[in-house]
Design an enzyme around this catalytic site. Structure first.
Site, PDB file in Angstrom:
ATOM      1  N   GLU A 200       1.105  -0.885   0.281  1.00 36.07           N
ATOM      2  CA  GLU A 200       0.157  -0.024   0.271  1.00 36.07           C
ATOM      3  C   GLU A 200       0.439   1.430  -0.023  1.00 36.07           C
ATOM      4  O   GLU A 200       1.299   1.818   1.492  1.00 36.07           O
ATOM      5  CB  GLU A 200      -1.538  -0.142   1.364  1.00 36.07           C
ATOM      6  CG  GLU A 200      -2.075   1.362   1.413  1.00 36.07           C
ATOM      7  CD  GLU A 200      -3.004   0.870   2.250  1.00 36.07           C
ATOM      8  OE1 GLU A 200      -2.851   0.223   3.312  1.00 36.07           O
ATOM      9  OE2 GLU A 200      -3.216   1.808   2.334  1.00 36.07           O
ATOM     10  N   LYS A 242      -2.243  -2.373  -3.513  1.00 37.22           N
ATOM     11  CA  LYS A 242      -3.517  -1.136  -2.729  1.00 37.22           C
ATOM     12  C   LYS A 242      -3.059   0.071  -2.375  1.00 37.22           C
ATOM     13  O   LYS A 242      -2.511   1.342  -1.843  1.00 37.22           O
ATOM     14  CB  LYS A 242      -3.933  -1.856  -0.965  1.00 37.22           C
ATOM     15  CG  LYS A 242      -4.882  -0.679  -0.808  1.00 37.22           C
ATOM     16  CD  LYS A 242      -4.920  -0.984   0.677  1.00 37.22           C
ATOM     17  CE  LYS A 242      -6.193  -0.279   1.876  1.00 37.22           C
ATOM     18  NZ  LYS A 242      -6.642  -1.152   2.752  1.00 37.22           N
TER      19      LYS A 242
HETATM   20  P1  13P Z   1      -9.140   4.614   3.934  1.00 30.86           P
HETATM   21  O1  13P Z   1      -9.959   3.789   2.888  1.00 30.86           O
HETATM   22  O2  13P Z   1      -9.768   5.393   5.403  1.00 30.86           O
HETATM   23  O3  13P Z   1      -8.262   4.964   3.477  1.00 30.86           O
HETATM   24  O4  13P Z   1      -8.699   2.890   5.023  1.00 30.86           O
HETATM   25  C1  13P Z   1      -7.834   1.766   4.267  1.00 30.86           C
HETATM   26  C2  13P Z   1      -6.694   1.540   4.654  1.00 30.86           C
HETATM   27  O5  13P Z   1      -6.463   0.848   5.306  1.00 30.86           O
HETATM   28  C3  13P Z   1      -5.556   2.703   5.047  1.00 30.86           C
HETATM   29  O6  13P Z   1      -4.110   2.062   5.245  1.00 30.86           O
END
Ligand code: 13P
Length: 369
Positions: A200, A242
């Protein structure tokens, strides 16, 4: 050397080395990665760290205690029918050790419902020394041991979030490279431990930057991330990405249509994310829930049949926020909160199919169970 590969049966030829190039990869990790993006489902991020969860509780006057955090997560994991739209749920260290009201570990309850349990393994972002305004994510120390422990507790995938802020002179090339390198180290350790890494890199929405600026930064970040993943031998078939959607800053004067966001986002991903990656699961990043669904829907409508990977969601706020506002710390509201949670999850599953629309947000329809 650890026996991680042997334990999870990863005795295959690495992608790109020849023998298995034309074959669908059949390993437990590749199977899990595909399972997480199958059947038009997506992920539920319920891995808010204690400080983040407490902040959201404080905004609604909910007591910031371990027990209330447990009760809130109990409401989520026991929501009947959650598995119809959710393939996997990301837990936090405190949460994976907690149990439901009837004494069952959350990870077990999820797995029994057909939802793959996952775990956030980063330790949060901290200031990057010598680089004002930039962050680096911590948590690599002893990560191998923690991954083994989480695997033993039933986790089958993991998540690590790197944050990239946009501003005057940032991100720097150094900031991007350090975060990309760290994400790849995490991902390699996960695969060794038998966990699918969800990688991510989040370009943040804060600021008044344009859509173009976000596109350029997102492209540079993803190029650096996939370069590092390749250098560090991470198997692309056994991971998920992600990313952020490509969006103008929250304070930008020009906000764009869902279609424009969809086009720029998907084109940026097509340039940077190899087709071997089974799925892309967006974070919501603080977008309003309905807008996140509309943008995801637009991607799946406009690029239907033309995408090499599944395009889905891994939302936290954009699924949970309406439910949290109903629950407000009171278990008497749990059933109504579960209904709201399931509703947002269903909207996002519909968006994956390109079938989400404003009609779904009609109160008459949304009140149906
Ligand atoms: P949000 O969808 O609230 O951005 O959170 C996703 C997430 O896992 C952030 O690390």
């Amino acid at each position: 050397m650890t026996n991680g590969n042997k334990k999870c049966g990863r005795d295959y030829v690495r992608p790109g080395t020849g023998a298995n190039l034309s074959m669908k990869m059949q390993t437990p990790l590749a199977d899990t990665a595909r399972e997480l993006v199958a059947d038009d489902k997506g992920l539920l991020a319920m891995d808010e760290s204690n400080p983040t969860c407490d902040k959201r509780f404080a905004e609604l006057g909910i007591p910031q205690t371990e027990e209330r955090r447990r009760a809130y997560r109990d409401m989520i994991v026991t929501a009947p029918g959650l598995a119809e739209s959710i393939s996997g749920a990301i837990l936090y260290d405190e949460t994976i050790r907690q149990k439901t009201n009837d004494g069952r570990p959350f990870a077990e309850v999820l797995a029994d419902a057909g939802i793959v349990p996952g775990i956030k393994v980063d330790a949060g972002a901290t200031d990057l020394a010598g680089h004002p305004g930039e962050k680096v994510t911590e948590g690599l120390d002893k990560l191998r041991d923690r991954l083994a422990e989480y695997r033993g507790m039933g986790a089958r995938f993991a998540k690590w979030r790197a944050v990239i802020a946009l501003g005057d002179g940032i991100p720097t090339r150094t900031g991007i490279e350090i975060n990309a390198h760290t994400l790849a180290r995490y991902a390699a350790l996960c695969q060794e431990a038998g966990l699918v890494p969800v990688v991510e890199p989040e370009v943040l929405m804060e600021g008044d930057h344009s859509l173009k600026r976000c596109r350029e930064a997102t492209q540079e970040v993803l190029e650096a991330v996939f370069d590092q993943l390749s250098r560090q031998g991470v198997s692309l078939e056994e991971m998920l990405l992600k990313p952020n959607m490509v969006l103008p800053g929250l304070d930008a004067p020009d906000q764009e249509s869902a279609e424009a966001v969809a086009d720029v986002t998907v084109r940026t991903l097509l340039r940077t994310v190899p087709a071997a990656v089974p799925g892309i699961a967006f974070l919501s990043g603080g977008q309003p829930a309905q807008l996140a669904s509309a943008r995801l829907n637009a991607m799946n409508v406009r690029f239907r049949g033309r995408l090499p990977w599944a395009v889905t969601f891994s939302f936290s706020r954009a699924i949970q926020q309406p439910a949290l506002e109903i629950w407000r710390g009171d278990d008497a509201h749990a059933a109504a909160a579960q209904k709201a949670l399931l509703y947002r999850a269903r909207c996002n599953r519909a968006a994956r199919r390109g079938e989400y629309g404003e009609a779904m947000e009609n109160p008459d329809q949304s009140s149906r169970s």
